[in-house]
Design a protein around this motif. Structure first.
Motif, mmCIF file in Angstrom:
data_model
loop_
_atom_site.group_PDB
_atom_site.id
_atom_site.type_symbol
_atom_site.label_atom_id
_atom_site.label_comp_id
_atom_site.label_asym_id
_atom_site.label_seq_id
_atom_site.Cartn_x
_atom_site.Cartn_y
_atom_site.Cartn_z
ATOM 1 N N HIS A 187 15.915 -42.861 -18.507
ATOM 2 C CA HIS A 187 16.284 -41.554 -19.055
ATOM 3 C C HIS A 187 17.548 -41.670 -19.904
ATOM 4 N N LEU A 188 18.515 -42.425 -19.394
ATOM 5 C CA LEU A 188 19.768 -42.616 -20.140
ATOM 6 C C LEU A 188 19.543 -43.475 -21.381
ATOM 7 N N ILE A 189 18.719 -44.490 -21.248
ATOM 8 C CA ILE A 189 18.401 -45.335 -22.414
ATOM 9 C C ILE A 189 17.736 -44.504 -23.504
ATOM 10 N N ASP A 190 16.815 -43.616 -23.094
ATOM 11 C CA ASP A 190 16.118 -42.766 -24.056
ATOM 12 C C ASP A 190 17.070 -41.813 -24.777
ATOM 13 N N LEU A 191 18.208 -41.537 -24.140
ATOM 14 C CA LEU A 191 19.211 -40.674 -24.769
ATOM 15 C C LEU A 191 20.156 -41.470 -25.672
ATOM 16 N N GLY A 192 19.899 -42.768 -25.805
ATOM 17 C CA GLY A 192 20.682 -43.600 -26.708
ATOM 18 C C GLY A 192 21.825 -44.345 -26.067
ATOM 19 N N HIS A 193 21.961 -44.278 -24.747
ATOM 20 C CA HIS A 193 23.067 -44.969 -24.074
ATOM 21 C C HIS A 193 22.780 -46.465 -23.978
ATOM 22 N N ARG A 194 23.800 -47.265 -24.253
ATOM 23 C CA ARG A 194 23.681 -48.721 -24.169
ATOM 24 C C ARG A 194 24.731 -49.330 -23.245
ATOM 25 N N PHE A 281 29.147 -34.703 -22.846
ATOM 26 C CA PHE A 281 29.287 -35.092 -24.255
ATOM 27 C C PHE A 281 29.991 -36.435 -24.433
ATOM 28 N N ASP A 282 30.977 -36.730 -23.569
ATOM 29 C CA ASP A 282 31.629 -38.040 -23.612
ATOM 30 C C ASP A 282 31.042 -39.011 -22.593
ATOM 31 N N LEU A 283 30.573 -38.462 -21.480
ATOM 32 C CA LEU A 283 30.040 -39.299 -20.397
ATOM 33 C C LEU A 283 28.878 -38.574 -19.726
ATOM 34 N N SER A 284 27.719 -39.210 -19.688
ATOM 35 C CA SER A 284 26.579 -38.680 -18.942
ATOM 36 C C SER A 284 26.608 -39.232 -17.519
ATOM 37 N N VAL A 285 26.205 -38.394 -16.561
ATOM 38 C CA VAL A 285 26.206 -38.799 -15.151
ATOM 39 C C VAL A 285 24.856 -38.440 -14.535
ATOM 40 N N PRO A 336 6.683 -41.544 -3.906
ATOM 41 C CA PRO A 336 7.348 -41.477 -5.213
ATOM 42 C C PRO A 336 8.442 -40.423 -5.286
ATOM 43 N N ALA A 337 9.504 -40.765 -6.014
ATOM 44 C CA ALA A 337 10.599 -39.827 -6.284
ATOM 45 C C ALA A 337 10.450 -39.314 -7.712
ATOM 46 N N LYS A 338 11.212 -38.293 -8.053
ATOM 47 C CA LYS A 338 11.183 -37.764 -9.418
ATOM 48 C C LYS A 338 12.601 -37.479 -9.883
ATOM 49 N N LEU A 339 12.752 -37.362 -11.192
ATOM 50 C CA LEU A 339 14.064 -37.098 -11.786
ATOM 51 C C LEU A 339 14.137 -35.634 -12.216
ATOM 52 N N ILE A 340 15.190 -34.952 -11.783
ATOM 53 C CA ILE A 340 15.421 -33.563 -12.169
ATOM 54 C C ILE A 340 16.503 -33.551 -13.251
ATOM 55 N N GLU A 341 16.139 -33.170 -14.446
ATOM 56 C CA GLU A 341 17.087 -33.184 -15.562
ATOM 57 C C GLU A 341 17.873 -31.873 -15.602
ATOM 58 N N ARG A 342 19.208 -32.011 -15.630
ATOM 59 C CA ARG A 342 20.086 -30.841 -15.723
ATOM 60 C C ARG A 342 21.138 -31.108 -16.795
ATOM 61 N N GLY A 343 22.296 -30.481 -16.642
ATOM 62 C CA GLY A 343 23.266 -30.474 -17.728
ATOM 63 C C GLY A 343 24.234 -31.628 -17.787
ATOM 64 N N SER A 344 24.141 -32.602 -16.864
ATOM 65 C CA SER A 344 25.140 -33.680 -16.849
ATOM 66 C C SER A 344 24.741 -34.869 -17.710
ATOM 67 N N THR A 345 23.620 -34.778 -18.413
ATOM 68 C CA THR A 345 23.216 -35.875 -19.312
ATOM 69 C C THR A 345 22.933 -35.315 -20.704
ATOM 70 N N ALA A 346 23.301 -36.124 -21.715
ATOM 71 C CA ALA A 346 23.102 -35.719 -23.110
ATOM 72 C C ALA A 346 23.008 -36.971 -23.968
ATOM 73 N N LEU A 347 22.746 -36.787 -25.244
ATOM 74 C CA LEU A 347 22.689 -37.902 -26.183
ATOM 75 C C LEU A 347 23.987 -38.677 -26.128
ATOM 76 N N ALA A 348 23.874 -40.005 -26.254
ATOM 77 C CA ALA A 348 25.057 -40.868 -26.227
ATOM 78 C C ALA A 348 25.987 -40.542 -27.387
ATOM 79 N N PRO A 349 27.311 -40.523 -27.145
ATOM 80 C CA PRO A 349 28.253 -40.278 -28.226
ATOM 81 C C PRO A 349 28.316 -41.494 -29.171
ATOM 82 N N ASP A 350 28.335 -41.222 -30.452
ATOM 83 C CA ASP A 350 28.496 -42.300 -31.438
ATOM 84 C C ASP A 350 27.460 -43.402 -31.268
ATOM 85 N N GLY A 351 26.230 -43.040 -30.939
ATOM 86 C CA GLY A 351 25.158 -44.030 -30.859
ATOM 87 C C GLY A 351 25.232 -44.922 -29.645
ATOM 88 N N GLY A 352 25.966 -44.536 -28.601
ATOM 89 C CA GLY A 352 25.978 -45.299 -27.328
ATOM 90 C C GLY A 352 27.033 -46.343 -27.284
#
Length: 352
Positions: A187-194, A281-285, A336-352
């Motif tokens: 999920h984080l990778i898909d948001l551009g985090h590296r 916006f600066d850090l996804s958790v 199986p577990a699942k991921l609940i998406e809320r407000g603590s994750t967003a697109l990586a800043p400056d391309g990750g």
């Protein structure tokens, strides 16, 4: 004075259905040697009269107790209750276990046992003697304690281990910690985090290594390095705070952190705030567990929803099946577990 209503007994059911007491008893105890038509007749009388079989009577009629006992770690459970921080592991155990037990006419009881105590065998023997349960549900770290599993094997009490992969044919269930960590990391990778940091849980639990393995595998598959981006914790807020500080002083720092439980994720968000970093916006958790605190944090946390209720429910099914002599799975069951998406994750800043 109003007359007290006479309690409906097994004798009333037998008379109404026109069958023997033994036949009613066999139907109540779900024994296999009852003709379908006879079973239907008895059940119709039970419904008509509102008869409720007591556990005491059922226990006297055979060798089963109709009780499932779940063991939980005393020290951690009491600490969670006293802290009143929204942990709901026991609540979810009861939700899944009690409802499933009720379907089969069983009851579920939770006992707190200190797995580190020198008296663990004495405590467990006392509980077994007092309750004579038909089966035991072991949760971490009890499910990983050979002293406990050895005693239950010696006593011939069926048990189901949660959070442990058992290759010896015993009943075991896991909540796909490894797959869930891969899902959260992807999920984080898909948001551009590296640069994705990881806060590990206590080494006392096998699931801690599974979660870290899932994180590493997801990064490796995407060609993203993980070296130096893991910090150890023990599932407490304080350990999560120290781990997050260690990760966020790196240069370059992570743009995202996956924490192994909600308390450590909350600590990571607090460290970010102290350092002037805005979540998300600066850090996804991303967190594990999805306890109530994830909903009320600011912002609400994206979290892996641990299927505790479903896992304990399935454990109850397996133990009841074991008591009935039914065929049981020989491999560890994965819930199986699942991921609940809320407000603590967003697109990586400056391309990750």
């Amino acid at each position: 004075m109003a007359r007290r209503r006479q309690a409906v007994t097994i004798k009333h059911v037998a008379a109404d259905a026109g069958v023997s007491l033994q036949t009613v008893s066999r139907v109540i105890n779900e024994e296999p040697n009852v003709r379908p038509a006879m079973k239907e007749r008895v059940e119709a009388s039970i419904d008509k009269l509102g008869y409720v079989p007591s556990i005491a009577a059922r226990r006297m009629s055979g060798s089963r107790s109709y009780l499932i006992l779940a063991l939980n770690d005393r020290e951690r459970t009491i600490a969670d209750w006293q802290a009143r921080q929204g942990t709901d592991w026991v609540d979810q155990m009861l939700l899944g276990g009690m409802l499933k037990c009720a379907e089969f006419g069983y009851r579920m009881i939770i006992e707190l046992v200190d797995t580190h105590s020198d008296h663990v065998e004495r405590e467990l023997n006392t509980a077994l003697l007092a309750l004579q349960p038909d089966g035991i549900i072991l949760t971490p770290p009890h499910s990983e304690n050979p002293q406990i599993t050895g005693l239950l094997e010696e006593r011939g009490v069926p048990f189901a281990r949660i959070g442990v992969r058992d290759d010896e044919g015993n009943l075991s269930l896991v909540m796909d910690d490894e797959g869930a960590a891969r899902l959260a990391t992807q999920h984080l990778i898909d948001l551009g985090h590296r640069r994705i940091g990881f806060i590990a849980g206590s080494g006392e639990y096998q699931l801690s290594s599974w979660r870290e393995k899932g994180w590493r595998e997801a990064l490796a598959q995407a060609g993203i390095p993980s070296d130096g981006l893991s910090a150890g914790g023990d599932f407490s807020y304080d350990s999560g705070f120290a781990a997050a500080e260690k990760l966020l002083v790196r240069d370059p720092r992570p743009t995202a952190i996956l924490a192994s439980n909600d308390q450590m994720a909350m600590a990571a968000m607090d460290v970010a705030a102290e350092r002037g970093l805005a979540v998300p916006f600066d850090l996804s958790v991303v967190s594990f567990d999805n306890t109530p605190m994830t909903i009320f944090s600011q912002p609400p946390m994206t979290a892996v929803d641990q299927p505790i209720a479903a896992t304990v429910s399935r454990a109850v099914e397996l133990l009841i099946a074991a008591n009935r002599g039914e065929e049981l799975p020989t491999e560890t069951e994965v819930i199986p577990a699942k991921l609940i998406e809320r407000g603590s994750t967003a697109l990586a800043p400056d391309g990750g």
